[in-house]
Scaffold this motif. Structure first.
Motif, mmCIF file in Angstrom:
data_model
loop_
_atom_site.group_PDB
_atom_site.id
_atom_site.type_symbol
_atom_site.label_atom_id
_atom_site.label_comp_id
_atom_site.label_asym_id
_atom_site.label_seq_id
_atom_site.Cartn_x
_atom_site.Cartn_y
_atom_site.Cartn_z
ATOM 1 N N ASP A 189 9.824 2.295 8.236
ATOM 2 C CA ASP A 189 10.836 1.331 7.795
ATOM 3 C C ASP A 189 11.112 0.270 8.857
ATOM 4 O O ASP A 189 11.103 -0.929 8.562
ATOM 5 N N GLU A 190 11.344 0.692 10.084
ATOM 6 C CA GLU A 190 11.671 -0.262 11.155
ATOM 7 C C GLU A 190 10.462 -1.118 11.519
ATOM 8 O O GLU A 190 10.596 -2.321 11.751
ATOM 9 N N ILE A 191 9.296 -0.525 11.551
ATOM 10 C CA ILE A 191 8.076 -1.280 11.857
ATOM 11 C C ILE A 191 7.891 -2.393 10.831
ATOM 12 O O ILE A 191 7.676 -3.556 11.179
ATOM 13 N N LEU A 192 7.987 -2.038 9.562
ATOM 14 C CA LEU A 192 7.784 -3.034 8.513
ATOM 15 C C LEU A 192 8.925 -4.033 8.451
ATOM 16 O O LEU A 192 8.715 -5.208 8.147
ATOM 17 N N ARG A 193 10.136 -3.595 8.775
ATOM 18 C CA ARG A 193 11.262 -4.533 8.784
ATOM 19 C C ARG A 193 10.998 -5.654 9.792
ATOM 20 O O ARG A 193 11.215 -6.823 9.502
ATOM 21 N N THR A 194 10.505 -5.296 10.973
ATOM 22 C CA THR A 194 10.245 -6.334 11.966
ATOM 23 C C THR A 194 9.020 -7.172 11.598
ATOM 24 O O THR A 194 9.018 -8.382 11.822
ATOM 25 N N MET A 195 7.994 -6.548 11.033
ATOM 26 C CA MET A 195 6.812 -7.316 10.616
ATOM 27 C C MET A 195 7.162 -8.323 9.529
ATOM 28 O O MET A 195 6.573 -9.394 9.461
ATOM 29 N N LEU A 196 8.131 -7.979 8.675
ATOM 30 C CA LEU A 196 8.491 -8.838 7.549
ATOM 31 C C LEU A 196 9.722 -9.705 7.819
ATOM 32 O O LEU A 196 10.298 -10.260 6.887
ATOM 33 N N LEU A 235 0.823 -1.209 0.000
ATOM 34 C CA LEU A 235 0.000 0.000 0.000
ATOM 35 C C LEU A 235 0.858 1.261 0.000
ATOM 36 O O LEU A 235 0.521 2.251 -0.648
ATOM 37 N N LEU A 236 1.964 1.228 0.734
ATOM 38 C CA LEU A 236 2.830 2.407 0.840
ATOM 39 C C LEU A 236 3.698 2.636 -0.392
ATOM 40 O O LEU A 236 4.087 3.770 -0.677
ATOM 41 N N THR A 237 4.006 1.575 -1.123
ATOM 42 C CA THR A 237 4.937 1.702 -2.252
ATOM 43 C C THR A 237 4.303 1.498 -3.618
ATOM 44 O O THR A 237 4.849 1.931 -4.618
ATOM 45 N N GLY A 238 3.188 0.804 -3.652
ATOM 46 C CA GLY A 238 2.567 0.473 -4.932
ATOM 47 C C GLY A 238 3.101 -0.815 -5.534
ATOM 48 O O GLY A 238 2.697 -1.197 -6.627
ATOM 49 N N PHE A 239 4.001 -1.487 -4.822
ATOM 50 C CA PHE A 239 4.615 -2.721 -5.310
ATOM 51 C C PHE A 239 4.638 -3.758 -4.197
ATOM 52 O O PHE A 239 4.658 -3.411 -3.022
ATOM 53 N N SER A 268 10.211 -7.464 -2.998
ATOM 54 C CA SER A 268 10.853 -8.608 -3.643
ATOM 55 C C SER A 268 12.054 -9.044 -2.827
ATOM 56 O O SER A 268 12.721 -8.231 -2.186
ATOM 57 N N GLY A 269 12.299 -10.317 -2.831
ATOM 58 C CA GLY A 269 13.456 -10.861 -2.132
ATOM 59 C C GLY A 269 13.206 -11.079 -0.656
ATOM 60 O O GLY A 269 12.173 -10.721 -0.109
ATOM 61 N N VAL A 270 14.182 -11.683 -0.020
ATOM 62 C CA VAL A 270 14.076 -12.027 1.388
ATOM 63 C C VAL A 270 14.181 -10.792 2.273
ATOM 64 O O VAL A 270 13.515 -10.681 3.291
ATOM 65 N N ASP A 271 15.007 -9.848 1.887
ATOM 66 C CA ASP A 271 15.219 -8.642 2.692
ATOM 67 C C ASP A 271 14.886 -7.429 1.830
ATOM 68 O O ASP A 271 15.766 -6.807 1.241
ATOM 69 N N PRO A 272 13.579 -7.058 1.754
ATOM 70 C CA PRO A 272 13.195 -5.961 0.860
ATOM 71 C C PRO A 272 13.753 -4.616 1.313
ATOM 72 O O PRO A 272 14.068 -4.416 2.485
ATOM 73 N N GLN A 273 13.868 -3.714 0.369
ATOM 74 C CA GLN A 273 14.313 -2.352 0.671
ATOM 75 C C GLN A 273 13.316 -1.703 1.628
ATOM 76 O O GLN A 273 12.135 -2.036 1.628
ATOM 77 N N PRO A 274 13.778 -0.749 2.408
ATOM 78 C CA PRO A 274 12.834 0.004 3.235
ATOM 79 C C PRO A 274 11.831 0.730 2.336
ATOM 80 O O PRO A 274 12.202 1.231 1.268
ATOM 81 N N PRO A 275 10.567 0.790 2.733
ATOM 82 C CA PRO A 275 9.572 1.441 1.879
ATOM 83 C C PRO A 275 9.895 2.903 1.583
ATOM 84 O O PRO A 275 9.562 3.405 0.524
ATOM 85 N N SER A 276 10.576 3.594 2.498
ATOM 86 C CA SER A 276 10.901 5.001 2.262
ATOM 87 C C SER A 276 11.919 5.166 1.139
ATOM 88 O O SER A 276 12.004 6.243 0.545
#
Length: 90
Positions: free
Chosen positions: A70-77, A44-48, A51-59
């Motif tokens: 970024d940190e919230i989603l990093r831990t959720m994922l 929802l935040l990026t439109g995509f 991809s991959g095991v360690d995705p880029q931060p959405p920002s």
């Protein structure tokens, strides 16, 4: 075909399934849902989809996303279920 899940099939939408749903279904718990929700938020935040095991931060994908996400989603994922929050309050 009723469109219902059948015996032996994994329930869920493939792209939003946590890793443990594929390799260790006995580990599935609320943290599995946190992973799926994190994927939904990331998309929802990026439109995509990430991809991959360690995705880029959405920002980095969408500069209008506050870096606090970024940190919230990093831990959720987190790939490992034990590295994810155990509750949404956490």
């Amino acid at each position: 075909d009723t469109g219902m899940t059948r015996t032996g099939q994994l329930p869920g939408t493939y792209w939003y399934m946590a890793p443990e749903q594929h390799y260790a279904p006995d580990l599935v718990d609320q943290r599995t849902d946190i992973y799926s929700l994190g994927l939904t938020f990331w998309e929802l935040l990026t439109g995509f989809r990430p991809s991959g095991v360690d995705p880029q931060p959405p920002s980095k994908v969408n500069p209008t996303v506050p870096k606090e996400f970024d940190e919230i989603l990093r831990t959720m994922l987190a790939s490992r279920i034990d590295d994810r929050p155990t509750t949404m309050l956490e």
